[in-house]
Enzyme design. Sequence first.
Site, PDB file in Angstrom:
ATOM      1  N   TRP A  95      -4.595   9.269  18.787  1.00 45.65           N
ATOM      2  CA  TRP A  95      -3.026   9.332  18.799  1.00 45.65           C
ATOM      3  C   TRP A  95      -2.077  10.312  19.353  1.00 45.65           C
ATOM      4  O   TRP A  95      -3.263  11.642  18.091  1.00 45.65           O
ATOM      5  CB  TRP A  95      -2.554   9.142  17.269  1.00 45.65           C
ATOM      6  CG  TRP A  95      -1.066   8.508  16.796  1.00 45.65           C
ATOM      7  CD1 TRP A  95      -0.511   8.000  17.654  1.00 45.65           C
ATOM      8  CD2 TRP A  95      -0.683   9.630  16.466  1.00 45.65           C
ATOM      9  NE1 TRP A  95       0.884   8.004  16.893  1.00 45.65           N
ATOM     10  CE2 TRP A  95       0.540   9.317  16.332  1.00 45.65           C
ATOM     11  CE3 TRP A  95      -1.066  11.072  16.123  1.00 45.65           C
ATOM     12  CZ2 TRP A  95       1.483  10.362  15.105  1.00 45.65           C
ATOM     13  CZ3 TRP A  95      -0.448  11.776  14.696  1.00 45.65           C
ATOM     14  CH2 TRP A  95       1.116  11.631  14.845  1.00 45.65           C
ATOM     15  N   HIS A 129      -1.100  18.940  -6.234  1.00 45.97           N
ATOM     16  CA  HIS A 129      -0.013  18.539  -5.063  1.00 45.97           C
ATOM     17  C   HIS A 129       0.154  18.218  -4.207  1.00 45.97           C
ATOM     18  O   HIS A 129       1.272  17.474  -3.939  1.00 45.97           O
ATOM     19  CB  HIS A 129       0.309  20.305  -4.799  1.00 45.97           C
ATOM     20  CG  HIS A 129      -0.815  20.712  -4.005  1.00 45.97           C
ATOM     21  ND1 HIS A 129      -2.017  20.520  -3.813  1.00 45.97           N
ATOM     22  CD2 HIS A 129      -0.889  20.470  -2.846  1.00 45.97           C
ATOM     23  CE1 HIS A 129      -2.905  21.383  -2.481  1.00 45.97           C
ATOM     24  NE2 HIS A 129      -2.086  20.818  -2.096  1.00 45.97           N
ATOM     25  N   ARG A 168     -16.531  19.545  15.033  1.00 48.13           N
ATOM     26  CA  ARG A 168     -16.171  17.751  13.621  1.00 48.13           C
ATOM     27  C   ARG A 168     -16.859  18.241  12.451  1.00 48.13           C
ATOM     28  O   ARG A 168     -16.295  17.967  11.465  1.00 48.13           O
ATOM     29  CB  ARG A 168     -16.734  16.643  14.345  1.00 48.13           C
ATOM     30  CG  ARG A 168     -15.807  16.702  15.661  1.00 48.13           C
ATOM     31  CD  ARG A 168     -15.932  15.311  15.995  1.00 48.13           C
ATOM     32  NE  ARG A 168     -16.443  14.099  15.451  1.00 48.13           N
ATOM     33  CZ  ARG A 168     -16.021  13.326  15.001  1.00 48.13           C
ATOM     34  NH1 ARG A 168     -14.165  13.339  15.438  1.00 48.13           N
ATOM     35  NH2 ARG A 168     -16.015  12.567  13.992  1.00 48.13           N
ATOM     36  N   HIS A 224      -8.133  15.551  -5.137  1.00 41.72           N
ATOM     37  CA  HIS A 224      -6.732  15.368  -4.180  1.00 41.72           C
ATOM     38  C   HIS A 224      -7.280  13.834  -3.487  1.00 41.72           C
ATOM     39  O   HIS A 224      -6.788  12.989  -3.410  1.00 41.72           O
ATOM     40  CB  HIS A 224      -7.265  16.470  -2.596  1.00 41.72           C
ATOM     41  CG  HIS A 224      -6.298  17.581  -3.516  1.00 41.72           C
ATOM     42  ND1 HIS A 224      -5.519  17.758  -4.528  1.00 41.72           N
ATOM     43  CD2 HIS A 224      -6.743  18.893  -2.742  1.00 41.72           C
ATOM     44  CE1 HIS A 224      -5.193  19.107  -3.711  1.00 41.72           C
ATOM     45  NE2 HIS A 224      -6.242  19.793  -3.336  1.00 41.72           N
ATOM     46  N   THR A 231       6.651   7.816  13.448  1.00 43.44           N
ATOM     47  CA  THR A 231       6.451   8.984  13.060  1.00 43.44           C
ATOM     48  C   THR A 231       7.534   9.601  12.830  1.00 43.44           C
ATOM     49  O   THR A 231       8.641   8.940  12.828  1.00 43.44           O
ATOM     50  CB  THR A 231       6.345  10.068  13.999  1.00 43.44           C
ATOM     51  OG1 THR A 231       5.011   9.202  14.767  1.00 43.44           O
ATOM     52  CG2 THR A 231       6.263  11.355  14.114  1.00 43.44           C
TER      53      THR A 231
END
Length: 392
Positions: free
Chosen positions: A386, A77, A364, A139, A300
């Site tokens: 960001w 997917h 993390r 993936h 974006t």
Amino acid sequence: QMAEKEKDCANRLFYLALPPSVFKPITSMIKACCMSPTGWTRVIVEKPFGKDSASSADLSDHLQKLFKEEQLYRIDHYLGKEMVQNLISLRFGNMIFGPTWNRDSIASVTITFKEPFGTQGRGGYFDEFGIIRDVMQNHLLQILCLAAMEKPVTTSPDDIRNEKVKVLKAIPSLSLSSCVLGQYCGDPDSDHPDARLGYLEDPTVPEGSSCPTFAAAVLKINNERWDGVPFMLKCGKALDERKAEVRIQYKDVPGDIFNGGTVRNELVIRVQPDESVYVKVMTKTPGMSFNLQETELDLTYKSRYKDARLPEAYERLILDCFVGSQMHFVRSDELAEAWRIFTPLLHTIEQDKPQPIKYKYGSRGPPEADTMAMQNNFVYTGKYNWTAPVHT
């Protein structure tokens, strides 16, 4: 019963979201009893496509005895996601990227998948496959193919998939020395009850399991374009955020005239959430100063395409099945090469049972993964983050 209700030309599409153990008998029965006599018959096969090279080859051989390759749709997917599909357009539809998309300009490529939750009671299923089979071998490797492959002759499905197979063939098989494996443990100070539970405290997980819930691996591509450029794949559960992205970090500017004030440019393709493409660049600070600051050129999707509807990945892929396009599906030789790369590592993990490094739920991941990234030409400054623009 199906034939009684069908009129004129009738097509049949079968979706196999089933345990691998029943694939063979069910597909044999489809071939024997359910093929359309008047139209096409297509079969969507959901992962896992086996557990290693041998089991995958066995399943592929079985399916190919029953169906032609153009009838088989091995679905991943992630190949239906907007930004993954956009990789081909960005790379081959823009002159600005093409000349620098190689070992001369790029220092490293990092492909990341992070989930902020654990197994949530599905540990029994997850423990059987692990994070490498669940995410990295399919993936993330598919995204790597699109980021690293050569330009196809056309955008036809076979031309694209031919190039993906070529780049996979140039990747040596992985060893444990090129990886960092982790397993999350509970955070006793968290306010969230799930976060206080580690992987081994999931009642569905076998006692004492060494199954990794985090993995980072460094792949090398032995061809003219990418020789010496590390491709790092990172994926994990119970991490600090939900994120999937491709981060292409460029080399340092040669002949620096700014007294070390520059940082490396990055091209980031954010797959989820907040689909976007942004380039981290250096610019002069506004006003009288001549200092440098890091900023971004930002596309974006929610800001630029406010009224656009982005279909769900499965929605796109099932439509592709209806129209007969196999561009975003995995071919049998692709699958064989993917398993060739990962099978030695998976067998080593299963036989030697190395203890994964513990990391706290919501962190993390293991610090050793950051160390490995630094050793493979990724520079993290921590000066700039960001944030997705606010949509009005």
